[in-house]
Design a protein around this motif. Structure first.
Motif, PDB file in Angstrom:
ATOM      1  N   LEU A 258     -11.414  -1.100  -4.135  1.00 38.38           N
ATOM      2  CA  LEU A 258     -10.888  -1.957  -5.186  1.00 38.38           C
ATOM      3  C   LEU A 258      -9.209  -1.751  -5.686  1.00 38.38           C
ATOM      4  O   LEU A 258      -8.702  -2.805  -5.512  1.00 38.38           O
ATOM      5  CB  LEU A 258     -11.853  -1.738  -6.450  1.00 38.38           C
ATOM      6  N   MET A 259      -8.853  -0.467  -5.902  1.00 40.89           N
ATOM      7  CA  MET A 259      -7.221  -0.499  -6.192  1.00 40.89           C
ATOM      8  C   MET A 259      -6.744  -0.827  -5.103  1.00 40.89           C
ATOM      9  O   MET A 259      -5.631  -1.479  -5.251  1.00 40.89           O
ATOM     10  CB  MET A 259      -7.391   1.057  -6.609  1.00 40.89           C
ATOM     11  N   THR A 260      -6.999  -0.142  -3.948  1.00 41.76           N
ATOM     12  CA  THR A 260      -6.233  -0.465  -2.654  1.00 41.76           C
ATOM     13  C   THR A 260      -6.321  -1.880  -2.461  1.00 41.76           C
ATOM     14  O   THR A 260      -5.096  -2.487  -2.071  1.00 41.76           O
ATOM     15  CB  THR A 260      -6.931   0.232  -1.315  1.00 41.76           C
ATOM     16  N   GLY A 261      -7.168  -2.726  -2.603  1.00 47.81           N
ATOM     17  CA  GLY A 261      -7.154  -4.234  -2.346  1.00 47.81           C
ATOM     18  C   GLY A 261      -6.187  -4.944  -3.157  1.00 47.81           C
ATOM     19  O   GLY A 261      -5.499  -5.687  -2.932  1.00 47.81           O
ATOM     20  N   ALA A 262      -6.414  -4.492  -4.389  1.00 49.14           N
ATOM     21  CA  ALA A 262      -5.387  -5.225  -5.485  1.00 49.14           C
ATOM     22  C   ALA A 262      -3.953  -4.803  -5.138  1.00 49.14           C
ATOM     23  O   ALA A 262      -3.166  -5.761  -5.366  1.00 49.14           O
ATOM     24  CB  ALA A 262      -5.742  -4.671  -6.820  1.00 49.14           C
ATOM     25  N   LEU A 263      -3.647  -3.683  -4.641  1.00 49.13           N
ATOM     26  CA  LEU A 263      -2.387  -3.367  -4.411  1.00 49.13           C
ATOM     27  C   LEU A 263      -1.826  -3.840  -3.333  1.00 49.13           C
ATOM     28  O   LEU A 263      -0.483  -4.329  -3.244  1.00 49.13           O
ATOM     29  CB  LEU A 263      -2.076  -1.664  -4.664  1.00 49.13           C
ATOM     30  N   VAL A 264      -2.598  -3.771  -2.330  1.00 47.44           N
ATOM     31  CA  VAL A 264      -2.147  -4.299  -0.778  1.00 47.44           C
ATOM     32  C   VAL A 264      -1.853  -5.615  -0.973  1.00 47.44           C
ATOM     33  O   VAL A 264      -0.792  -6.431  -0.364  1.00 47.44           O
ATOM     34  CB  VAL A 264      -3.034  -3.899   0.086  1.00 47.44           C
ATOM     35  N   ALA A 265      -2.738  -6.715  -1.746  1.00 54.59           N
ATOM     36  CA  ALA A 265      -2.571  -7.890  -1.831  1.00 54.59           C
ATOM     37  C   ALA A 265      -1.303  -8.370  -2.440  1.00 54.59           C
ATOM     38  O   ALA A 265      -0.672  -9.479  -1.994  1.00 54.59           O
ATOM     39  CB  ALA A 265      -3.645  -8.191  -2.680  1.00 54.59           C
ATOM     40  N   VAL A 266      -0.653  -7.486  -3.221  1.00 50.34           N
ATOM     41  CA  VAL A 266       0.829  -8.004  -3.865  1.00 50.34           C
ATOM     42  C   VAL A 266       1.829  -7.428  -3.264  1.00 50.34           C
ATOM     43  O   VAL A 266       2.829  -7.907  -3.358  1.00 50.34           O
ATOM     44  CB  VAL A 266       0.810  -7.613  -5.550  1.00 50.34           C
ATOM     45  N   ALA A 267       1.586  -5.962  -2.835  1.00 48.06           N
ATOM     46  CA  ALA A 267       2.740  -5.447  -2.256  1.00 48.06           C
ATOM     47  C   ALA A 267       2.667  -5.310  -0.723  1.00 48.06           C
ATOM     48  O   ALA A 267       3.709  -4.757  -0.207  1.00 48.06           O
ATOM     49  CB  ALA A 267       2.816  -3.926  -3.203  1.00 48.06           C
ATOM     50  N   GLY A 268       1.668  -5.684  -0.114  1.00 43.48           N
ATOM     51  CA  GLY A 268       1.456  -5.226   1.348  1.00 43.48           C
ATOM     52  C   GLY A 268       1.282  -3.791   1.616  1.00 43.48           C
ATOM     53  O   GLY A 268       0.867  -3.219   0.701  1.00 43.48           O
ATOM     54  N   ALA A 269       1.527  -3.264   2.906  1.00 40.94           N
ATOM     55  CA  ALA A 269       1.026  -2.168   3.430  1.00 40.94           C
ATOM     56  C   ALA A 269       2.180  -1.041   3.111  1.00 40.94           C
ATOM     57  O   ALA A 269       3.204  -0.957   3.725  1.00 40.94           O
ATOM     58  CB  ALA A 269       0.457  -2.096   4.600  1.00 40.94           C
ATOM     59  N   ILE A 270       2.082  -0.413   1.933  1.00 38.03           N
ATOM     60  CA  ILE A 270       3.349   0.684   1.643  1.00 38.03           C
ATOM     61  C   ILE A 270       2.509   1.991   1.777  1.00 38.03           C
ATOM     62  O   ILE A 270       1.455   2.292   1.230  1.00 38.03           O
ATOM     63  CB  ILE A 270       3.654   0.677   0.407  1.00 38.03           C
ATOM     64  N   GLY A 271       3.017   2.630   3.018  1.00 40.99           N
ATOM     65  CA  GLY A 271       2.370   4.036   3.522  1.00 40.99           C
ATOM     66  C   GLY A 271       2.888   5.144   2.884  1.00 40.99           C
ATOM     67  O   GLY A 271       3.951   5.106   2.300  1.00 40.99           O
ATOM     68  N   PHE A 272       2.197   6.305   2.747  1.00 39.04           N
ATOM     69  CA  PHE A 272       2.506   7.707   2.895  1.00 39.04           C
ATOM     70  C   PHE A 272       2.716   7.896   1.202  1.00 39.04           C
ATOM     71  O   PHE A 272       2.718   9.288   1.005  1.00 39.04           O
ATOM     72  CB  PHE A 272       3.757   7.936   3.462  1.00 39.04           C
ATOM     73  N   VAL A 273       2.694   6.952   0.367  1.00 40.38           N
ATOM     74  CA  VAL A 273       2.775   7.429  -1.064  1.00 40.38           C
ATOM     75  C   VAL A 273       1.773   8.112  -1.325  1.00 40.38           C
ATOM     76  O   VAL A 273       1.606   9.268  -2.068  1.00 40.38           O
ATOM     77  CB  VAL A 273       2.931   6.213  -1.916  1.00 40.38           C
ATOM     78  N   GLY A 274       0.411   7.823  -1.073  1.00 44.53           N
ATOM     79  CA  GLY A 274      -0.976   8.333  -1.498  1.00 44.53           C
ATOM     80  C   GLY A 274      -0.935   9.779  -0.814  1.00 44.53           C
ATOM     81  O   GLY A 274      -1.820  10.594  -1.131  1.00 44.53           O
ATOM     82  N   LEU A 275      -0.438   9.925   0.037  1.00 42.65           N
ATOM     83  CA  LEU A 275      -0.350  11.296   1.033  1.00 42.65           C
ATOM     84  C   LEU A 275       0.394  12.319   0.264  1.00 42.65           C
ATOM     85  O   LEU A 275       0.081  13.348   0.017  1.00 42.65           O
ATOM     86  CB  LEU A 275      -0.183  11.014   2.233  1.00 42.65           C
ATOM     87  N   ILE A 276       1.801  11.895   0.259  1.00 43.32           N
ATOM     88  CA  ILE A 276       2.830  12.924  -0.056  1.00 43.32           C
ATOM     89  C   ILE A 276       2.862  13.305  -1.712  1.00 43.32           C
ATOM     90  O   ILE A 276       2.974  14.403  -1.907  1.00 43.32           O
ATOM     91  CB  ILE A 276       4.229  12.156   0.194  1.00 43.32           C
ATOM     92  N   VAL A 277       2.808  12.207  -2.498  1.00 37.44           N
ATOM     93  CA  VAL A 277       2.637  12.746  -3.986  1.00 37.44           C
ATOM     94  C   VAL A 277       1.665  13.497  -4.398  1.00 37.44           C
ATOM     95  O   VAL A 277       1.959  14.343  -4.823  1.00 37.44           O
ATOM     96  CB  VAL A 277       2.698  11.254  -4.879  1.00 37.44           C
ATOM     97  N   PRO A 278       0.200  13.399  -4.186  1.00 37.60           N
ATOM     98  CA  PRO A 278      -0.737  14.328  -4.597  1.00 37.60           C
ATOM     99  C   PRO A 278      -0.196  15.661  -4.147  1.00 37.60           C
ATOM    100  O   PRO A 278      -0.333  16.767  -5.118  1.00 37.60           O
ATOM    101  CB  PRO A 278      -1.732  13.678  -4.136  1.00 37.60           C
TER     102      PRO A 278
END
Lengths: 348, 323
Positions: A258-278
């Motif tokens: 749900l969250m990825t769908g909502a975010l990808v729809a507005v911003a496209g595919a922005i990678g690595f944030v979910g991997l690096i930040v946590p």
């Protein structure tokens, strides 16, 4: 004590980031003009603007109409993607997990590009149809990954990761096929720009779906902080602590889609944030989810605002896809962290 | 039993090389075959726009262009009857291109291309990669590359094509007509007040033409000033802030839109203060007349001129019907 220090420094960093992100950009607008616009619009909302001279209309549109919604979207997308990363890493108890690794992002991209190129009918109007198509694409991808990984009674983590990588490649091919065979060459470059991840052209109205899903999802994960901590020790132990492990896993998967769908729809595919930040956050505040979830949100939000600021200032008067920059600045930073830190991930 | 297995294994091992061997034989046959059948002994060596030496047969009879603008230019040069195939993207002149076989060129479908046994392939560095010519050269097919940095390169290329196809007089006449028409427009707009023009390729993502493009010359000849000619890259992606700050008087879009002003306003609500949108001076133009460096750019320039200066008397656009 450490937490208080962290929070106050994050608060200061947020203020500084917002200040910089609003006054810097593709064109030159002075700090004074920027804050004139901000103060004027804030006062206007409370009915007290008459005391101030009205700002230059062009500066007003640039600061209030273009930069502010864009910065807010960067906050939401960066924070949201990091929090989804936290959820996925707890789900598979593997530090490699991320919406991209598990195929959700590629699925969402495939769904959204199908819609964008006019191959899916708009059911609920443009504003909601694209997030819906992205959500369904992401859900389909993670659903298949889940079915492959589910062995009778439990979820095999190794299979989940392998199936995720495979599904990710499959969905990326679907997207490539759709864009390559697109009937409208004019839309092709626009799709490419969006697929690389971009926050350009954000309008106020577009903020609502990502705002709703990100806030709800983050709150949900905060409530689940204790069960998520228990999951880190091991599913068996979590089960014996009275946690409905399988239901929790399904809820996390649905939430991530749900969250990825909502975010990808507005911003496209922005990678690595979910991997690096946590990971960076765990190095500072430890592994407890009561702290990891909110700190990851703020950390991811700030990271993406800065990346986007770079995207709109590196080439004067032009735009760069921000997804290129998150990978370019994020990955080396991540590698240094990995090399340096005596890194631990919960039970393992 | 075991010996049979070993024999079978050896056989299959050899089989692995069979496709390679067949390929080598076929390539050889193609190379020699194509060389003999089509090209009558090349007796001219010309230098193309990329500085490559190209051996061209004395009378070029079978031409295949690898980009739509090259088709239009070859037709303008009087070589319509020499074309043997066109690309999948060709659409002009319809009466001609709809009767010709089509070849995919991005990437080049070499098999389909050599079936038409061309004795000259036309290419342009804007669309085709110079490496595309290598497989053709191995098969004895010459490729001539054109480059279109300025408007005059378009007119010159018609003359070049005339020389290549031995249709010099037709080509010269056509090039002269186009040059005269373009100069007439330039003269007519020499002293008009010039609106500041933004030419947009994309509506949502703001692709535009950068400094190296001939498009700015078209706008200038039409009596306007292009605001994107200072960008170094050929295809900059503009920020919305740039458009707000530059405040163009006219926006010309190469996209399709029923009501262009409303269309842009819906995609970019903050642009309501931009003069072009305030004065309802957002227009769309057929992209093929502008972004395709061919003979019809002159029509494109006239079309832009009528949009910029609809209240002024302009010379009548030349009749450019291609045969």
């Amino acid at each position: 004590m450490r937490t208080t220090l962290c929070w106050s420094s994050l608060a200061a960093a947020t203020l500084f980031t917002l200040g910089m992100a609003l006054s810097l950009g593709s064109t030159n607008i002075s700090f004074a003009t920027t804050y004139h616009v901000v103060v004027y619009r804030v006062l206007e909302a409370f009915g007290g603007a008459s005391a101030l001279a009205s700002p230059d209309p062009i500066a007003e549109r640039i600061v209030w109409g273009l930069r502010l919604p864009r910065v807010l979207l960067a906050l939401l997308v960066g924070g949201g993607l990091s929090v989804v990363g936290v959820a996925m890493q707890a789900l598979v108890r593997n530090p490699l997990a991320e919406p991209y690794i598990l195929g959700i992002s590629s699925g969402a991209s495939a769904g959204a590009s199908l819609f964008y190129l006019g191959l899916l009918p708009p059911v609920l109007g443009q504003a909601l149809s694209m997030p819906l198509a992205a959500f369904l694409g992401g859900l389909l991808a993670i659903g298949i990954v889940y079915l492959v990984a589910y062995t009778g009674t439990r979820l095999s983590v190794a299979r989940l990761l392998l199936a995720g990588v495979a599904m990710s490649a499959l969905m990326a091919s679907v997207t490539s096929f759709i864009t390559f065979s697109s009937p409208d060459p004019g839309k092709l470059r626009a799709v490419l720009f969006w697929l690389l991840g971009s926050l350009s052209g954000t309008q106020w109205g577009e903020l609502i779906p990502p705002l709703a899903t990100t806030v709800a999802g983050t709150a949900f994960l905060l409530v689940l902080a204790r069960p998520l901590d228990a999951m880190l020790i091991g599913e068996e132990s979590a089960y014996h602590l009275g946690i409905p492990v399988e239901r929790l896993k399904r809820a996390l998967i649905l939430l991530a889609a749900l969250m990825t769908g909502a975010l990808v729809a507005v911003a496209g595919a922005i990678g690595f944030v979910g991997l690096i930040v946590p990971h960076a956050v765990r190095l500072v505040v430890g592994v407890g989810h009561r702290r990891v979830v909110p700190f990851s949100f703020v950390g991811g939000a700030l990271f993406l605002v800065w990346a986007d600021l770079a995207a709109r200032t590196i080439l004067p008067e032009q735009e760069l896809p921000v997804g290129i920059l998150t990978a370019l600045c994020g990955v080396p930073f991540f590698l240094v962290l990995l090399r340096r830190g005596s890194y631990g991930f919960g039970g393992s | 039993m075991f010996q049979l297995f070993v024999k079978m294994r050896d056989f299959f091992r050899l089989c692995r090389f069979a496709p390679l061997a067949t390929g080598v034989v076929l390539l050889f046959a193609l190379a020699t075959g194509a060389g003999c059948d089509t090209a009558s002994a090349p007796d001219r060596t010309v230098t193309d726009a990329l500085g490559r030496s190209v051996a061209v047969p004395d009378t070029v009879q079978r031409v295949v262009p690898l980009a739509p603008n090259l088709t239009e230019l070859a037709v303008a040069a009087g070589g319509a009857d020499r074309l043997r195939a066109v690309t999948v993207s060709d659409n002009y002149p319809p009466a001609l291109v709809d009767t010709l076989p089509r070849v995919q060129t991005l990437p080049v479908d070499y098999e389909a291309l050599v079936q038409h046994s061309p004795d000259l392939v036309l290419a342009t560095d804007q669309v085709n990669s110079p490496g595309d010519a290598d497989p053709l050269a191995q098969m004895g097919v010459p490729t001539y590359f054109f480059s279109f940095d300025a408007v005059d390169d378009i007119f010159t290329s018609i003359e070049t094509l005339g020389t290549l196809m031995r249709t010099e007089s037709d080509a010269q006449a056509r090039a002269d007509t186009l040059r005269r028409a373009f100069d007439a427009l330039r003269t007519a707009t020499e002293s008009v007040p010039r609106p500041r023009v933004l030419m947009l390729v994309g509506d949502e993502t703001l692709y535009a033409f950068g400094g190296p493009s001939y498009v700015h010359t078209l706008i200038e000849a039409a009596g306007g000033t292009s605001i994107t000619d200072h960008f170094e890259s050929a295809a900059p992606t503009l920020s919305e802030e740039f458009v707000l700050q530059e405040a163009p008087d006219v926006i010309i879009g190469l996209f399709e839109a029923e009501a262009p002003t409303e269309h842009l306003l819906r995609l970019h609500p903050t642009w309501d203060v931009v003069p072009a949108l305030q004065n309802d001076r957002v227009y769309t133009v057929d992209a093929d007349l502008v972004s395709r460096p061919g003979p019809r750019v002159v029509q494109g320039a006239y079309r832009i001129a009528t949009l910029l200066h609809h209240d002024r008397a302009l010379p009548a656009p030349p009749s450019l019907r291609l045969p």
